[in-house]
Write an enzyme that holds these catalytic residues in place. Structure first.
Site, mmCIF file in Angstrom:
data_model
loop_
_atom_site.group_PDB
_atom_site.id
_atom_site.type_symbol
_atom_site.label_atom_id
_atom_site.label_comp_id
_atom_site.label_asym_id
_atom_site.label_seq_id
_atom_site.Cartn_x
_atom_site.Cartn_y
_atom_site.Cartn_z
ATOM 1 N N TYR A 51 0.835 -1.213 0.000
ATOM 2 C CA TYR A 51 0.000 0.000 0.000
ATOM 3 C C TYR A 51 0.868 1.260 0.000
ATOM 4 O O TYR A 51 0.350 2.363 -0.102
ATOM 5 C CB TYR A 51 -0.943 0.044 1.216
ATOM 6 C CG TYR A 51 -1.889 -1.127 1.349
ATOM 7 C CD1 TYR A 51 -2.068 -2.018 0.298
ATOM 8 C CD2 TYR A 51 -2.608 -1.338 2.524
ATOM 9 C CE1 TYR A 51 -2.920 -3.099 0.425
ATOM 10 C CE2 TYR A 51 -3.482 -2.414 2.650
ATOM 11 C CZ TYR A 51 -3.619 -3.296 1.598
ATOM 12 O OH TYR A 51 -4.472 -4.369 1.724
ATOM 13 N N HIS A 108 0.603 -11.598 2.672
ATOM 14 C CA HIS A 108 -0.428 -10.875 1.930
ATOM 15 C C HIS A 108 -1.187 -11.797 0.965
ATOM 16 O O HIS A 108 -2.421 -11.805 0.951
ATOM 17 C CB HIS A 108 0.207 -9.706 1.174
ATOM 18 C CG HIS A 108 -0.755 -8.634 0.785
ATOM 19 N ND1 HIS A 108 -0.407 -7.314 0.700
ATOM 20 C CD2 HIS A 108 -2.052 -8.668 0.453
ATOM 21 C CE1 HIS A 108 -1.467 -6.583 0.347
ATOM 22 N NE2 HIS A 108 -2.478 -7.396 0.187
HETATM 23 N N1 LIG Z 1 -5.527 -8.666 2.021
HETATM 24 C C1 LIG Z 1 -5.914 -8.279 0.810
HETATM 25 O O1 LIG Z 1 -5.566 -8.911 -0.198
HETATM 26 C C2 LIG Z 1 -6.750 -7.081 0.663
HETATM 27 C C3 LIG Z 1 -6.918 -6.248 1.746
HETATM 28 N N2 LIG Z 1 -7.697 -5.118 1.649
HETATM 29 C C4 LIG Z 1 -7.877 -4.304 2.871
HETATM 30 O O2 LIG Z 1 -9.285 -4.144 3.109
HETATM 31 C C5 LIG Z 1 -9.549 -2.733 3.225
HETATM 32 C C6 LIG Z 1 -10.971 -2.405 2.800
HETATM 33 O O3 LIG Z 1 -11.209 -2.799 1.477
HETATM 34 P P1 LIG Z 1 -11.351 -1.773 0.252
HETATM 35 O O4 LIG Z 1 -10.953 -2.510 -0.963
HETATM 36 O O5 LIG Z 1 -10.643 -0.532 0.589
HETATM 37 O O6 LIG Z 1 -12.915 -1.539 0.111
HETATM 38 P P2 LIG Z 1 -14.168 -1.237 1.065
HETATM 39 O O7 LIG Z 1 -15.143 -2.336 0.828
HETATM 40 O O8 LIG Z 1 -13.727 -0.949 2.450
HETATM 41 O O9 LIG Z 1 -14.775 0.064 0.383
HETATM 42 C C7 LIG Z 1 -14.089 1.293 0.386
HETATM 43 C C8 LIG Z 1 -14.911 2.276 -0.433
HETATM 44 O O10 LIG Z 1 -16.159 2.528 0.221
HETATM 45 C C9 LIG Z 1 -16.309 3.914 0.470
HETATM 46 N N3 LIG Z 1 -17.000 4.045 1.766
HETATM 47 C C10 LIG Z 1 -16.523 3.744 2.989
HETATM 48 N N4 LIG Z 1 -17.436 3.968 3.931
HETATM 49 C C11 LIG Z 1 -18.534 4.434 3.304
HETATM 50 C C12 LIG Z 1 -19.808 4.860 3.747
HETATM 51 N N5 LIG Z 1 -20.135 4.859 5.037
HETATM 52 N N6 LIG Z 1 -20.700 5.299 2.813
HETATM 53 C C13 LIG Z 1 -20.378 5.311 1.501
HETATM 54 N N7 LIG Z 1 -19.182 4.921 1.020
HETATM 55 C C14 LIG Z 1 -18.257 4.477 1.915
HETATM 56 C C15 LIG Z 1 -14.905 4.474 0.490
HETATM 57 O O11 LIG Z 1 -14.886 5.838 0.113
HETATM 58 P P3 LIG Z 1 -14.364 7.013 1.106
HETATM 59 O O12 LIG Z 1 -12.960 6.702 1.472
HETATM 60 O O13 LIG Z 1 -14.497 8.222 0.249
HETATM 61 O O14 LIG Z 1 -15.310 7.028 2.281
HETATM 62 C C16 LIG Z 1 -14.225 3.607 -0.577
HETATM 63 O O15 LIG Z 1 -14.531 4.109 -1.867
HETATM 64 C C17 LIG Z 1 -8.465 -2.093 2.347
HETATM 65 O O16 LIG Z 1 -8.370 -0.709 2.573
HETATM 66 C C18 LIG Z 1 -7.275 -2.913 2.770
HETATM 67 O O17 LIG Z 1 -6.810 -2.459 4.029
HETATM 68 C C19 LIG Z 1 -8.360 -4.830 0.481
HETATM 69 C C20 LIG Z 1 -8.216 -5.614 -0.640
HETATM 70 C C21 LIG Z 1 -7.387 -6.815 -0.641
HETATM 71 O O1 LIG Z 2 -5.398 -4.223 -1.557
HETATM 72 C C1 LIG Z 2 -4.823 -5.306 -1.400
HETATM 73 O O2 LIG Z 2 -4.494 -5.707 -0.275
HETATM 74 C C2 LIG Z 2 -4.529 -6.182 -2.539
HETATM 75 O O3 LIG Z 2 -4.110 -7.282 -2.320
HETATM 76 C C3 LIG Z 2 -4.699 -5.777 -3.975
HETATM 77 O O4 LIG Z 2 -4.774 -6.914 -4.779
HETATM 78 C C4 LIG Z 2 -5.867 -4.896 -4.233
HETATM 79 O O5 LIG Z 2 -6.995 -5.516 -3.707
HETATM 80 C C5 LIG Z 2 -6.151 -4.518 -5.613
HETATM 81 O O6 LIG Z 2 -6.367 -3.380 -5.844
HETATM 82 C C6 LIG Z 2 -6.217 -5.452 -6.746
HETATM 83 O O7 LIG Z 2 -6.950 -4.855 -7.783
#
Ligand SMILES: NC(=O)C1=CN([C@@H]2O[C@H](COP(=O)(O)OP(=O)(O)OC[C@H]3O[C@@H](n4cnc5c(N)ncnc54)[C@H](OP(=O)(O)O)[C@@H]3O)[C@@H](O)[C@H]2O)C=CC1
Ligand SMILES: O=C(O)C(=O)[C@@H](O)[C@H](O)C(=O)CO
Length: 276
Positions: A51, A108
């Site tokens: 990230y 990860h």
């Molecule tokens: N281990 C892995 O492989 C992965 C881990 N992750 C982790 O999971 C976390 C969360 O997943 P992520 O992919 O970010 O997606 P989320 O499902 O958490 O969605 C995030 C989106 O939702 C919006 N949002 C948040 N709260 C609200 C609300 N109350 N009302 C309307 N919109 C809202 C945010 O916008 P805004 O910021 O403008 O509020 C953003 O656009 C990541 O940040 C990361 O830390 C994610 C993907 C893969």
């Molecule tokens: O966000 C993470 O932790 C990921 O592992 C990425 O793969 C991420 O979810 C992504 O953006 C892939 O399109």
């Protein structure tokens, strides 16, 4: 300020039932967003080498002045798999975070084609023995991969952070976790917002209960026994997202939300997805 309840991990660590995702929270705005979340009551922060925001997360942690109350997560990227590589990767993460301990350290992605996740995990256990890591877990592991880790090392991961949302409820994997005492963490718990929050089944439950669609979805996660880590850069939405412990969904409502199942958001199948 919201009080987020905890559960106890299989290593005895108290662990919040909801945390903050930080993917895309970077720069000074990223630091401000993480500080705002902690000031609102968040105690679990989810970062990763990939990230490119460990520096920001560490700076935010110092600004809050409550470092010992926080669980800071980071993750070993695919390119650092292997025993020695993981030790070096952790040193880099600790340096960028500016902390002397990673509270929750995850692999990860398993990247099974390179087949080094067992030695990576062994290095993480060594780091835990040295006190540089608190809890050791994984991310995007299947039941077969978890079984292999447990069989080859004798240590069950504390957490498996996986894709989980109403479009992909992961019933079988959650059952495996429950059987083995592994805490489920839900990534993209809001399905990256998408059209999930306008699904009629969710909107109807929200209207009936006087809460928001987002709160219905996050409450669904906690009632499934998973810790969601919604990302929001906005302090008001962060509070909305954390304020889900004052109401309860019925079994029928939980089942109706799980009925939205249709599959993964993108092609993130741990058996085939390679992330370096
Ligand atoms: N281990 C892995 O492989 C992965 C881990 N992750 C982790 O999971 C976390 C969360 O997943 P992520 O992919 O970010 O997606 P989320 O499902 O958490 O969605 C995030 C989106 O939702 C919006 N949002 C948040 N709260 C609200 C609300 N109350 N009302 C309307 N919109 C809202 C945010 O916008 P805004 O910021 O403008 O509020 C953003 O656009 C990541 O940040 C990361 O830390 C994610 C993907 C893969
Ligand atoms: O966000 C993470 O932790 C990921 O592992 C990425 O793969 C991420 O979810 C992504 O953006 C892939 O399109």
């Amino acid at each position: 300020m919201v009080t987020i309840p905890t559960v106890t991990l299989n290593d005895g660590t108290p662990f919040p039932q909801l945390g903050l995702g930080t993917y895309k929270l970077t720069g000074p705005e990223g630091v401000d967003a993480v500080v705002a979340a902690v000031e609102s009551g968040y105690r679990l922060l989810d970062s990763a080498v990939n990230y490119r925001n460990e520096t920001e997360v560490g700076e935010a942690v110092r600004r809050t002045g409550i470092r010992e109350d926080l669980i800071v997560t980071t993750k070993v990227p695919g390119r650092d798999h292997g025993f020695d590589e993981t030790i070096r990767s952790a040193q880099g993460s600790l340096q960028r975070l500016g902390l002397d301990r990673i509270d929750l350290y995850l692999i990860h992605w398993p990247n099974p084609r390179i087949d080094k996740y067992v030695s990576t995990y062994r290095a993480m256990l060594a780091l835990r023995d040295e006190g540089k890591v608190g809890s050791v877990g994984v991310s995007n592991f299947t039941a077969a991969m978890l079984t292999r880790l447990i069989d080859e090392t004798g240590v069950t991961p504390a957490v498996n952070q996986v894709e989980l949302h109403p479009y992909f409820p992961q019933a079988h994997l959650r059952a495996f976790h429950a059987e083995h005492g592994i805490r489920t963490e839900s990534w993209s718990p809001l399905a990256r917002r998408s059209e999930l929050l306008t699904e009629p089944v969710i909107a109807d439950i929200a209207a009936a209960r006087g809460v928001t669609p987002t709160q219905v979805v996050l409450r669904w996660h906690t009632q499934l026994g998973s810790t969601p880590i919604p990302k929001s850069a906005d302090p008001a939405r962060q509070i909305e997202n954390a304020d889900v412990f004052g109401f309860e969904l019925s079994d029928d409502e939980v089942a109706a939300i799980s009925g939205l199942e249709r599959g993964r958001l993108w092609d993130g199948d741990p058996d085939t997805h390679e992330e370096m």
